[in-house]
Design an enzyme around this catalytic site. Structure first.
Site, mmCIF file in Angstrom:
data_model
loop_
_atom_site.group_PDB
_atom_site.id
_atom_site.type_symbol
_atom_site.label_atom_id
_atom_site.label_comp_id
_atom_site.label_asym_id
_atom_site.label_seq_id
_atom_site.Cartn_x
_atom_site.Cartn_y
_atom_site.Cartn_z
ATOM 1 N N ASP A 1 0.861 -1.177 0.000
ATOM 2 C CA ASP A 1 0.000 0.000 0.000
ATOM 3 C C ASP A 1 0.900 1.231 0.000
ATOM 4 O OD1 ASP A 1 -2.233 1.685 0.334
ATOM 5 O OD2 ASP A 1 -1.890 1.736 2.490
ATOM 6 N N ASP B 1 -8.775 -0.092 2.259
ATOM 7 C CA ASP B 1 -8.777 0.553 0.932
ATOM 8 C C ASP B 1 -10.051 0.214 0.164
ATOM 9 O OD1 ASP B 1 -6.341 1.456 1.595
ATOM 10 O OD2 ASP B 1 -5.230 0.585 -0.069
ATOM 11 N N THR C 1 -2.915 5.289 -3.960
ATOM 12 C CA THR C 1 -1.797 5.992 -3.292
ATOM 13 C C THR C 1 -0.493 5.797 -4.065
ATOM 14 O OG1 THR C 1 -1.682 4.044 -1.867
ATOM 15 C CG2 THR C 1 -2.736 5.978 -0.965
ATOM 16 N N THR C 2 -0.268 4.569 -4.596
ATOM 17 C CA THR C 2 0.942 4.335 -5.396
ATOM 18 C C THR C 2 0.851 5.131 -6.698
ATOM 19 O OG1 THR C 2 0.992 2.107 -4.492
ATOM 20 C CG2 THR C 2 2.408 2.539 -6.368
#
Length: 553
Positions: A64, A394, A97-98
């Site tokens: 994550d 998530d 997020t990445t």
């Protein structure tokens, strides 16, 4: 001669480190690219995991982006901006997020040659902002609404969004199993916006498939006194009393002073203490409640008293669990047992205490107010369960967002390729340098499909060429084509149910562009090492002072 004799003007403290100009900006861009390279390999369903070992000896395994960024402890001031956008993406949308870190790093990578060639950063910033605005408008145009569908259709659509998120996580192998569970949990809390209404409890042991969803509240059995085993462990349609008081025998005023003239009076004081606790317990029983929960301790006397009357009790219940029970059962937490009326009691269809792995769980099912759900997670290693919890967080965030802003776009790099093509095409109509900068922005967007291919071990150049050719078709039928992770070719992402909420992409492009523009607008960094050394000396002085104070004579 007079002009040469003028004294030198000193503005900053001695020892201040200032770096400015083009080298400073290039150094900041390099730092951000280094941070983006750390999380680059975690993108997508075939992304690798990172094992992070901190100074306290804790080990975290995660892919994550936000979790990795938090644990990296980045000290470079410019690179910290990428950490912040990952955190904001995590709190705002939950997933991507990445993606946001990767896009931010790639926008800067594309800007670097222009900066080195002497282009003014403000020109780049202006073009990036225009390109970002156009990209977001295009996403809104391409997004497909899932509004107005029946509940069953909506459930299956939301499950597809959750499965897309979970496919890149450690629990991706069981994504269909968990996607359904997540959708059921989010629908159970309804319009309730607070995330803490979905509890996630972790129990080591068993397999992932042993995880289950409680349509109500479940929490671990609390510390119990003698007499607890005699209490019934299952009730149908019980009334539930929620308290925030101690039911223990203790002197009511800890440090009260009482003067006695006659030893016999002492007995009356002891009796009064017993009468107070018995009076409290009696009122609990008279309320008609069959289950008594309290945030504070319920002592051995109270436990035995309730057991004799076939009442279940649990003390020291965690505050968030108690609030969830209140929300689910329709009860109200009481700070007194006086005048307990029916309206403040909660109820549920079934209450039972159940063995899960090595733990015992108190489970409330069929709660009238709904508005809460609990996922009990099982798995082998502790790190694995921790990562599964992050993955579910998530997915829960994504499903919540998809319910609120019910538009979805094709995943698998399809939307990125389509926006990239649209910007390339638009840039041809622009005269001047701005054309090059918008092309750079468009090229940066291709990093998502390229990285998806690299992480899966496919030939990125080959797949990207196929994608470009498909998206360039004049009919527009190739707009939904993205990377097919299973075959190494390309496929219609929308038809394969690789979907993500439009909000994820909009937020990611917005945040990444803002971060890139912010870093490009910095032309000087001033560091004052004096203040740092002063802090170090102060800390050292405190340590020395403590040592002296402890010396024996």
């Amino acid at each position: 001669m007079a002009s040469m004799m003028q004294p030198q003007i000193i503005l900053l403290k001695e020892g201040t480190d200032t770096s400015q100009g083009k080298p400073q900006l290039v150094s900041n861009i390099n730092a951000c690219m280094a941070v983006a390279d750390v999380v680059r390999t975690t993108l997508g369903p075939r992304g690798m995991d990172k094992l992070i070992h901190d100074d306290k000896g804790n080990t975290t395994i995660s892919n994550d982006g936000a979790t990795i960024m938090k644990l990296l402890d980045v000290v470079h001031p410019a690179a910290k901006i990428l950490v912040d956008i990952a955190k904001s993406q995590d709190s705002e949308v939950g997933d991507g997020t990445t993606t946001v870190v990767l896009l931010g790093g790639e926008f800067l990578r594309e800007a670097k040659p222009f900066i080195e060639d002497g282009v003014h950063p403000q020109n780049l910033i202006r073009s990036y902002r225009i390109a970002s605005h156009m990209a977001i408008e295009k996403i809104k145009e391409l997004a497909v609404s899932i509004e107005g569908k029946s509940l069953d259709e909506k459930r299956s659509l939301l499950a597809k969004c959750a499965a897309t998120t979970l496919s890149s996580k450690l629990i991706g192998g069981e994504k269909d199993f968990f996607a359904k569970m997540v959708v059921d949990a989010v629908i159970a809390i309804g319009s309730e916006d607070r995330l803490n209404m979905i509890g996630i409890k972790k129990v080591p042991g068993g397999t992932m498939r042993d995880s289950f969803l409680v349509n109500g509240v479940a929490f671990k059995k609390t510390f119990s006194y003698a007499g607890f085993e005699q209490q019934p462990k299952k009730f149908l349609n019980p009334k539930i009393l929620l308290l925030n008081i101690e039911l223990e025998l203790k002197s009511e005023k800890e440090n009260a002073e009482i003067r006695l003239s006659d030893p016999l009076q002492y007995q009356s004081i002891v009796d009064a203490e017993w009468n107070i606790i018995y009076d409290k317990l009696d009122k609990c029983v008279k309320s008609g409640a069959k289950i008594v929960l309290s945030r504070l301790a319920i002592g051995d006397l109270a436990t035995q008293y309730f057991a004799d009357r076939d009442i279940f009790c649990a003390g020291r219940v965690a505050e968030d669990d108690l609030h969830r029970v209140a929300a689910a059962t329709g009860g109200t937490v009481q700070t007194s047992v006086n005048n307990v009326i029916d309206e403040v009691l909660g109820s549920c269809e079934v209450f039972e205490e159940k063995q899960v792995g090595n733990e015992r769980f108190n489970i409330f099912n069929g709660c009238p107010a709904g508005q809460t759900a609990t996922i009990v997670l099982r798995g082998g290693a502790d790190q694995f369960i921790e990562e599964a919890e992050r993955s579910l967080h998530d997915a829960i965030m994504i499903v919540r967002r998809a319910m609120k802003n019910s538009t979805v776009v094709a995943g698998g790099g399809a939307i990125d390729m389509e926006i990239s093509r649209y910007l390339w095409q638009h840039a041809r109509n622009i005269a001047g340098k701005s054309q090059l900068f918008i092309n750079a922005f468009a090229k940066a967007l291709e990093v998502i499909p390229r990285q998806l291919c690299d992480n899966a071990g496919f030939d990125a150049t080959d797949v990207l060429n196929k994608l470009r050719q498909k998206h360039a078709l004049p009919s527009g039928e190739g707009a939904l084509y993205g990377v097919d992770i299973n075959t190494g070719g390309i496929s219609d992402s929308f038809a394969n149910f690789v979907w993500e909420p439009a909000l994820v992409k909009i937020n990611a492009i917005n945040a990444a562009t803002e971060a890139a523009c912010l870093i490009l607008s910095v032309d000087e960094t001033v560091k004052n090492p004096k203040s740092e050394s002063a802090q170090g000396e102060a800390a050292g002085g405190m340590g020395r002072g403590r040592g002296r104070g402890m010396r024996r004579r």
